[in-house]
Design an enzyme around this catalytic site. Structure first.
Site, PDB file in Angstrom:
ATOM      1  N   HIS A 250       0.803  -1.217   0.000  1.00  0.00           N
ATOM      2  CA  HIS A 250       0.000   0.000   0.000  1.00  0.00           C
ATOM      3  C   HIS A 250       0.835   1.266   0.000  1.00  0.00           C
ATOM      4  O   HIS A 250       0.435   2.275  -0.573  1.00  0.00           O
ATOM      5  CB  HIS A 250      -1.004  -0.033   1.145  1.00  0.00           C
ATOM      6  CG  HIS A 250      -2.193  -0.863   0.785  1.00  0.00           C
ATOM      7  ND1 HIS A 250      -2.282  -2.189   1.102  1.00  0.00           N
ATOM      8  CD2 HIS A 250      -3.287  -0.566   0.036  1.00  0.00           C
ATOM      9  CE1 HIS A 250      -3.415  -2.669   0.596  1.00  0.00           C
ATOM     10  NE2 HIS A 250      -4.033  -1.710  -0.049  1.00  0.00           N
TER      11      HIS A 250
ATOM     12  N   ARG B 235     -10.117   5.292  -0.795  1.00  0.00           N
ATOM     13  CA  ARG B 235      -9.687   4.358   0.267  1.00  0.00           C
ATOM     14  C   ARG B 235      -9.887   5.052   1.617  1.00  0.00           C
ATOM     15  O   ARG B 235      -9.000   5.759   2.093  1.00  0.00           O
ATOM     16  CB  ARG B 235      -8.223   3.981   0.088  1.00  0.00           C
ATOM     17  CG  ARG B 235      -7.928   3.069  -1.088  1.00  0.00           C
ATOM     18  CD  ARG B 235      -6.456   2.654  -1.086  1.00  0.00           C
ATOM     19  NE  ARG B 235      -6.195   1.557  -1.991  1.00  0.00           N
ATOM     20  CZ  ARG B 235      -5.789   1.706  -3.261  1.00  0.00           C
ATOM     21  NH1 ARG B 235      -5.606   2.908  -3.755  1.00  0.00           N
ATOM     22  NH2 ARG B 235      -5.560   0.637  -4.018  1.00  0.00           N
TER      23      ARG B 235
ATOM     24  N   ARG C 203     -15.124   3.404  -0.471  1.00  0.00           N
ATOM     25  CA  ARG C 203     -15.045   2.023   0.022  1.00  0.00           C
ATOM     26  C   ARG C 203     -15.105   2.036   1.543  1.00  0.00           C
ATOM     27  O   ARG C 203     -14.471   2.870   2.189  1.00  0.00           O
ATOM     28  CB  ARG C 203     -13.727   1.403  -0.436  1.00  0.00           C
ATOM     29  CG  ARG C 203     -13.560  -0.017   0.062  1.00  0.00           C
ATOM     30  CD  ARG C 203     -12.374  -0.673  -0.568  1.00  0.00           C
ATOM     31  NE  ARG C 203     -11.120  -0.126  -0.083  1.00  0.00           N
ATOM     32  CZ  ARG C 203      -9.936  -0.508  -0.542  1.00  0.00           C
ATOM     33  NH1 ARG C 203      -9.842  -1.419  -1.502  1.00  0.00           N
ATOM     34  NH2 ARG C 203      -8.829   0.011  -0.054  1.00  0.00           N
TER      35      ARG C 203
ATOM     36  N   GLU D 287     -12.329  -9.138  -5.412  1.00  0.00           N
ATOM     37  CA  GLU D 287     -10.886  -9.249  -5.172  1.00  0.00           C
ATOM     38  C   GLU D 287     -10.504 -10.564  -4.509  1.00  0.00           C
ATOM     39  O   GLU D 287      -9.339 -10.838  -4.280  1.00  0.00           O
ATOM     40  CB  GLU D 287     -10.376  -8.054  -4.369  1.00  0.00           C
ATOM     41  CG  GLU D 287     -11.130  -7.767  -3.092  1.00  0.00           C
ATOM     42  CD  GLU D 287     -10.631  -6.500  -2.384  1.00  0.00           C
ATOM     43  OE1 GLU D 287      -9.544  -6.010  -2.713  1.00  0.00           O
ATOM     44  OE2 GLU D 287     -11.344  -6.024  -1.491  1.00  0.00           O
TER      45      GLU D 287
ATOM     46  N   ASN E 250      -5.414  -5.838  -7.411  1.00  0.00           N
ATOM     47  CA  ASN E 250      -4.214  -6.015  -6.580  1.00  0.00           C
ATOM     48  C   ASN E 250      -4.366  -7.253  -5.716  1.00  0.00           C
ATOM     49  O   ASN E 250      -3.481  -8.111  -5.657  1.00  0.00           O
ATOM     50  CB  ASN E 250      -3.997  -4.808  -5.659  1.00  0.00           C
ATOM     51  CG  ASN E 250      -3.978  -3.509  -6.415  1.00  0.00           C
ATOM     52  OD1 ASN E 250      -3.670  -3.496  -7.603  1.00  0.00           O
ATOM     53  ND2 ASN E 250      -4.321  -2.419  -5.763  1.00  0.00           N
ATOM     54  N   ASP E 251      -5.480  -7.334  -5.022  1.00  0.00           N
ATOM     55  CA  ASP E 251      -5.689  -8.506  -4.183  1.00  0.00           C
ATOM     56  C   ASP E 251      -6.071  -9.724  -5.008  1.00  0.00           C
ATOM     57  O   ASP E 251      -5.641 -10.834  -4.715  1.00  0.00           O
ATOM     58  CB  ASP E 251      -6.765  -8.226  -3.129  1.00  0.00           C
ATOM     59  CG  ASP E 251      -6.181  -7.477  -1.951  1.00  0.00           C
ATOM     60  OD1 ASP E 251      -5.112  -7.894  -1.482  1.00  0.00           O
ATOM     61  OD2 ASP E 251      -6.767  -6.467  -1.535  1.00  0.00           O
TER      62      ASP E 251
ATOM     63  N   ARG F  71       1.382 -10.024  -1.937  1.00  0.00           N
ATOM     64  CA  ARG F  71       1.670  -8.787  -2.689  1.00  0.00           C
ATOM     65  C   ARG F  71       2.745  -7.937  -2.034  1.00  0.00           C
ATOM     66  O   ARG F  71       3.266  -7.001  -2.610  1.00  0.00           O
ATOM     67  CB  ARG F  71       0.378  -7.969  -2.884  1.00  0.00           C
ATOM     68  CG  ARG F  71      -0.228  -7.457  -1.602  1.00  0.00           C
ATOM     69  CD  ARG F  71      -1.637  -6.922  -1.816  1.00  0.00           C
ATOM     70  NE  ARG F  71      -1.672  -5.485  -2.054  1.00  0.00           N
ATOM     71  CZ  ARG F  71      -2.800  -4.781  -2.146  1.00  0.00           C
ATOM     72  NH1 ARG F  71      -3.973  -5.389  -2.031  1.00  0.00           N
ATOM     73  NH2 ARG F  71      -2.777  -3.493  -2.347  1.00  0.00           N
TER      74      ARG F  71
ATOM     75  N   CYS G 162     -10.573  -1.101 -10.183  1.00  0.00           N
ATOM     76  CA  CYS G 162      -9.888  -0.034  -9.452  1.00  0.00           C
ATOM     77  C   CYS G 162      -8.543  -0.489  -8.901  1.00  0.00           C
ATOM     78  O   CYS G 162      -7.955   0.173  -8.063  1.00  0.00           O
ATOM     79  CB  CYS G 162     -10.774   0.506  -8.340  1.00  0.00           C
ATOM     80  SG  CYS G 162     -11.269  -0.744  -7.153  1.00  0.00           S
TER      81      CYS G 162
HETATM   82  C1  PEP Z   1      -7.250  -4.030  -4.844  1.00  0.00           C
HETATM   83  O1  PEP Z   1      -7.084  -4.949  -4.055  1.00  0.00           O
HETATM   84  O2  PEP Z   1      -7.049  -4.126  -6.066  1.00  0.00           O
HETATM   85  C2  PEP Z   1      -7.679  -2.704  -4.385  1.00  0.00           C
HETATM   86  C3  PEP Z   1      -8.024  -1.772  -5.222  1.00  0.00           C
HETATM   87  O3  PEP Z   1      -7.664  -2.479  -3.066  1.00  0.00           O
HETATM   88  P1  PEP Z   1      -6.364  -2.309  -2.161  1.00  0.00           P
HETATM   89  O4  PEP Z   1      -5.175  -2.147  -3.054  1.00  0.00           O
HETATM   90  O5  PEP Z   1      -6.586  -1.113  -1.298  1.00  0.00           O
HETATM   91  O6  PEP Z   1      -6.317  -3.575  -1.375  1.00  0.00           O
HETATM   92 MG    MG Z   2      -7.864  -4.859  -2.057  1.00  0.00          MG
END
Ligand code: PEP
Ligand code: MG
Length: 760
Positions: free
Chosen positions: A366, A473, A509, A608, A631-632, A642, A679
């Site tokens: 993050h 976020r 979110r 996700e 991402n997740d 990650r 996103c």
């Molecule tokens: C994701 O997981 O792609 C996402 C947008 O949320 P975050 O990166 O905050 O976990």
């Molecule tokens: Mg996420």
């Protein structure tokens, strides 16, 4: 037998860990291995990368006069055999081996038995560790296994010592050498600046090396703090004396004696006299003593290491809290830390912060996402960087390739300065796109939204022509506080976002903590945090937190009506139903309370978790839209943390499984008549954006820095071109090949000229 091997291994590793310089690491290793294995020779050869030679670096048993003076080509001799095969060689009669190569003078003629193992760190061959013996015998399996284990454990220590040696100031204070440290691309861009090292408090192992301005003043400061700690310990001893048995009471006297001016304090004084600052001097002295205790045979004395550690921490905390001098951030600060956090970034005046380097974490952590949104070039996962040693060093940071150059030579600086200037020029050109729509050459419109979190994101997003917020976020404002924000505080934060973008939609979110996002005032300690209590799981268990947040969002939306609510980490319909019923309850209660009608915002689910991919239709039926958190989703689909730099190369955003999942979500969402957006960071990669557009994604939401680049690429292609790319990519079976294919295709079509600038 086995136990003693393990014990020897532990003590070797511990001993070498306590020294910083490479030669001591090697000397200790050869002499301890020789003892532990009761053999007659132990030597180490290390690869010297600039000469590409294997240099004889340390020995016990052979002629030490040759240490550092002789070397051989990496393919020569038995050493070369180990290097090229990357595995151990175990010979009863070394001279009989066809590759045997006699080095005159080092005195190995009489040794027949030979066991050598490679020293490998992160797939890189660092050198070879060898034992030899006169008597002809084959070393047994236990010996081989032991040597392999020692070597595997030492590789990291050797790499670290090499790295520290590479940048240290020589004995005559000569200019430190240039060195390159490889990490992972965190946020694109070039930064040239000076390092400021940030460390967590009261950690004896993370104190940066710094020189003090005035040793006399520093000594005075150290002794003032020491006296306060002594008084604290005396007071604690008095308070507890009635409840303690005499031996426990004696411990306080031991502590006080250790802090006596003639004991540890005297050693610290000496280092301060030599010009070190008090924290650094204390950390060095305490670490040395902790190590001495840890190495003791007697278990009682071994245990005392924790007392020394405790004492060291106490004094260090005092030094840190009493040090009120504000940190000076140079004009071009490159912030360096073992594990950077959002709040550490917040400490630096934004106009001074030009780059970030984190030893831990990867491009998907993050803090890297935050850095991208702020447009700060970042290197993550620089695991070999001796971060405590580089305070004030000049650094060039290449966030495109994840490289950090320390103490760069002038030519290198000039080269990067040119790239930097070129980058500024390109950014200017991209800025001009702000008011142009994101539309393909054949008229296909792709709405580009932004991901936000920091207050500063608002202006940056509007400046770049964002058409909405696809992901706010909300945990970021939570992270920057010392307690949960109240309903009214939250309402104000949300109102600011909604007002700034109205009438454009803003997707908020609900709180997504856990994983690598932990609130300082609500710590979640788990063995496996990414598979644990995170996102919606936390907020459903704490409806009081969830309801306050929903109420604050809905109140903030009054009269604007551009709010959309997004639920993170949904893994099944039951969770969604529970969340929906809480949202509906909050809505009803607010209407009753306020006495006027409030619009129920559109609600969406983040896809996700892989389970949500397969339940996309069931989820979509219940809500207004889906938004993929790639991402997740990527980390869970590929089982790659990650945050972990060790497996970062397995985190392949273009993996065919990821692309198939993305396509399925778009198709299934549309089959239920719902809009589907994305996103995750994938959307901000121009090559990915083309594929997502072709899959039919209705909205691409990304960090503000990526938005103009994505727009520039989409405006240069047709939807047909995108669909053609997608069709070809979906027949391919390997993520790396897909990425290469996309890069090459973009380059061919004339859009590859900004490759270095993070466009592709
Ligand atoms: C994701 O997981 O792609 C996402 C947008 O949320 P975050 O990166 O905050 O976990
Ligand atoms: Mg996420």
């Amino acid at each position: 037998m086995q136990k003693s091997m393990l014990e020897s291994l532990r003590s070797i590793v511990q001993e070498v860990n306590a020294v910083d310089d490479l030669q001591s690491v090697l000397d200790i290793t050869v002499s301890r291995v020789l003892e532990a294995m009761s053999t007659e020779v132990c030597s180490i050869y290390l690869r010297e990368p600039t000469l590409d030679r294997m240099v004889f670096m340390a020995t016990e048993g052979l002629n030490k006069d040759f240490v550092g003076k002789i070397s051989m080509a990496p393919e020569e001799g038995l050493v070369g055999q180990i290097v090229s095969r990357e595995e151990a060689i175990n010979l009863e009669d070394a001279a009989a081996h066809p590759k045997f190569f006699h080095m005159p003078g080092i005195g190995e003629e009489s040794f027949s038995s030979f066991l050598g193992v490679p020293i490998i760190h992160q797939r890189k061959m660092l050198g070879v560790l060898i034992i030899q013996q006169v008597q002809r015998r084959r070393f047994d399996e236990d010996d081989e296994a032991f040597l392999v284990t020692v070597s595997a454990q030492l590789a990291g220590v050797i790499a670290h010592a090499q790295a520290t040696g590479a940048i240290s100031i020589g004995p005559n204070n000569e200019r430190p050498k240039s060195a390159l440290f490889k990490g992972l691309a965190g946020a694109p861009g070039i930064a040239i600046g000076h390092a400021v090292v940030v460390t967590p408090l009261a950690d004896l192992y993370a104190v940066p090396f710094r020189r003090c301005r005035d040793p006399v003043e520093e000594l005075e400061f150290f002794h003032e703090c020491l006296e306060v700690v002594r008084e604290d310990i005396r007071a604690l001893g008095r308070k507890l004396s009635a409840r303690l048995v005499p031996e426990e009471r004696a411990l306080f006297d031991v502590y006080l004696r250790m802090l006596d001016d003639s004991a540890l304090a005297a050693e610290v004084d000496e280092k301060i006299h030599q010009g070190q600052w008090a924290q650094g001097a204390l950390s060095q002295v305490m670490r040395k003593h902790i190590n001495t205790f840890e190495m003791m045979e007697d278990p009682y004395l071994q245990e005392r290491a924790s007392d020394v550690k405790d004492l060291g921490r106490r004094v260090l905390s005092y030094l840190q809290s009493a040090n009120t001098a504000p940190v000076e951030y140079p004009e071009r600060t490159v912030l360096v830390g073992e594990e950077l956090t959002a709040s550490m970034l917040g400490e630096v005046p934004s106009e001074n912060l030009v780059g970030l380097i984190s030893v831990k974490g990867s491009g998907n952590s993050h803090v890297a996402i935050l850095a991208r949104s702020m447009g700060i070039p970042t290197v993550m996962g620089a695991v070999d960087l001796p971060f405590t040693q580089i305070e004030e060093c000049e650094i060039i940071l290449d966030g495109y390739n994840g490289n950090a150059y320390l103490n760069p030579a002038e030519e290198l600086r000039d080269r990067f300065q040119l790239i930097f200037d070129e980058e500024q020029q390109i950014n200017k050109e991209l800025e001009a796109l702000k008011d142009f729509p994101c539309v393909t050459t054949d008229g296909h419109r792709v709405p580009l939204w932004v991901n936000t979190g920091l207050q500063a994101d608002i202006a940056r997003s509007l400046d770049r022509g964002a058409e909405g917020v696809g992901l706010f976020r909300t945990e970021i404002p939570f992270l920057l506080r010392e307690r949960f924000p109240s309903e009214e505080e939250q309402r104000r934060i949300y109102r600011e976002q909604l007002e700034a973008f109205a009438p454009m939609p803003v997707t908020m979110r609900t709180l997504d903590v856990g994983g690598d996002k932990s609130l300082p005032y609500f710590p979640i300690e788990e063995e496996n945090p990414f598979l644990g209590w995170r996102g919606i799981r936390v907020t459903l268990d704490h409806p009081e937190i969830f309801l306050v947040q929903i109420r604050a969002m809905m109140k903030a939306n009054a009269g604007l009506n551009n709010l959309r609510i997004l639920l993170p980490m949904i893994s099944g319909v039951a969770e969604l139903d529970d969340a929906l019923s809480l949202i509906h309850r909050a809505h009803r209660e607010l209407i009753e309370e306020l006495g006027f009608d409030l619009v129920l915002p559109m609600i969406g689910v983040m896809v996700e978790v892989p389970a949500a991919v397969y339940q996309a239709r069931d989820l979509a039926k219940r809500i207004g839209f889906l938004s993929v958190g790639s991402n997740d989703l990527t980390q869970y689909l590929l089982a790659v943390d990650r945050n972990n730099p060790r497996v970062a190369d397995l985190y392949q955003a273009f993996h065919p499984a990821v692309l198939q999942a993305l396509k399925k979500v778009a198709d299934d969402g549309h089959a239920e008549g719902r809009k589907v957006s994305i996103c995750g960071e994938f959307a901000g990669d121009p090559a990915a954006a083309i594929l997502l557009m072709a899959m039919g994604y209705d909205v691409l939401s990304m960090n503000a820095t990526s938005l103009p680049k994505v727009k520039s690429v989409i405006r240069g292609i047709s939807i047909e071109y995108g669909k053609n790319m997608l069709a070809q990519v979906l027949t391919m079976d390997c993520g790396e090949k897909i990425r290469e294919f996309m890069n090459a295709a973009l380059k061919d079509s004339g859009r590859g000229q900004h490759r270095r600038n993070g466009l592709f």
